[in-house]
Design a protein around this motif. Structure first.
Motif, PDB file in Angstrom:
ATOM      1  N   ASN A   1       0.895  -1.079   0.049  1.00  0.00           N
ATOM      2  CA  ASN A   1      -0.150  -0.127  -0.081  1.00  0.00           C
ATOM      3  C   ASN A   1       0.879   1.156  -0.114  1.00  0.00           C
ATOM      4  O   ASN A   1       2.006   1.251   0.640  1.00  0.00           O
ATOM      5  CB  ASN A   1      -0.952   0.007   0.905  1.00  0.00           C
ATOM      6  N   MET A   2       0.210   2.244  -0.631  1.00  0.00           N
ATOM      7  CA  MET A   2       0.997   3.507  -0.374  1.00  0.00           C
ATOM      8  C   MET A   2      -0.061   4.581  -0.095  1.00  0.00           C
ATOM      9  O   MET A   2      -1.162   4.738  -0.811  1.00  0.00           O
ATOM     10  CB  MET A   2       1.546   3.801  -1.988  1.00  0.00           C
ATOM     11  N   THR A   3       0.190   5.368   0.748  1.00  0.00           N
ATOM     12  CA  THR A   3      -0.660   6.673   1.111  1.00  0.00           C
ATOM     13  C   THR A   3       0.438   8.092   1.195  1.00  0.00           C
ATOM     14  O   THR A   3       1.225   8.138   1.456  1.00  0.00           O
ATOM     15  CB  THR A   3      -1.063   6.343   2.485  1.00  0.00           C
ATOM     16  N   ALA A   4      -0.528   9.118   0.904  1.00  0.00           N
ATOM     17  CA  ALA A   4      -0.021  10.266   0.878  1.00  0.00           C
ATOM     18  C   ALA A   4      -0.409  10.919   1.884  1.00  0.00           C
ATOM     19  O   ALA A   4      -1.829  10.814   2.224  1.00  0.00           O
ATOM     20  CB  ALA A   4      -0.382  11.185  -0.432  1.00  0.00           C
ATOM     21  N   MET A   5       0.325  11.447   2.796  1.00  0.00           N
ATOM     22  CA  MET A   5      -0.040  12.482   3.954  1.00  0.00           C
ATOM     23  C   MET A   5       0.408  13.677   3.437  1.00  0.00           C
ATOM     24  O   MET A   5       1.468  14.094   3.785  1.00  0.00           O
ATOM     25  CB  MET A   5       0.852  11.612   5.139  1.00  0.00           C
TER      26      MET A   5
END
Length: 161
Positions: free
Chosen positions: A62-66
């Motif tokens: 998974n990859m998430t932008a904060m």
């Protein structure tokens, strides 16, 4: 005379063969060991951005932008020490100084700061190579900006500016 030229030709062929063997023996297997090229969709504000990557020693789950701290959080499942090669499009995330010069990204593996090599850079993308240890579950890459920097007002601000 003919014998001297044959020695130089033989030496040239031998040198070329050695270079090809060195190139084939070290560069090609390293690339092949990295696994196949893949993409993951990074979702930011209901938009998807394809991010190209290559990984050995595990898989990217998974990859998430904060946006609040201009950081990408990447979740991994590892089975060995490995390397993540990630193409970071500049229009999605970048790391710049106030003088608009490239700065290094700050990279963490499970909260511990680690190094990353920038292996290519151009006007569209910065490619990072990040080595990680077996057991690492998260890599965070911190920059100075992540899209959308101004949200839906960007076209209006650019038109006014």
């Amino acid at each position: 005379m003919g014998m001297i030229y044959r020695k130089y030709i033989s030496l040239g062929i031998l040198s070329t063969s050695c270079l090809l063997l060195i190139f084939h023996g070290t560069i090609i297997p390293t690339t092949a060991a990295q696994g196949s090229n893949s993409t993951i969709d990074l979702k930011i504000d209901d938009k998807s951005y394809p991010i190209a990557y290559n990984i050995s020693g595990g898989k990217l789950s998974n990859m998430t932008a904060m946006k609040e701290n201009s950081t990408l959080a990447i979740e991994l499942v590892t089975n060995d020490d490995g390397t993540l090669i990630l193409e970071v499009p500049r229009n999605i995330m970048d790391s710049k100084s106030p003088q608009n010069e490239d700065e290094d990204y700050i990279v963490f593996a499970d909260g511990v700061q680690i190094g990353a090599d920038q292996i290519t850079t151009n006007n569209q993308v910065r490619t990072l190579s990040i080595d990680f240890d077996n057991g690492v579950e998260e890599i965070e890459i911190a920059g100075t900006r992540i899209v959308p920097e101004f949200g839906p007002l960007t076209p209006l601000l650019l038109a006014v500016g």
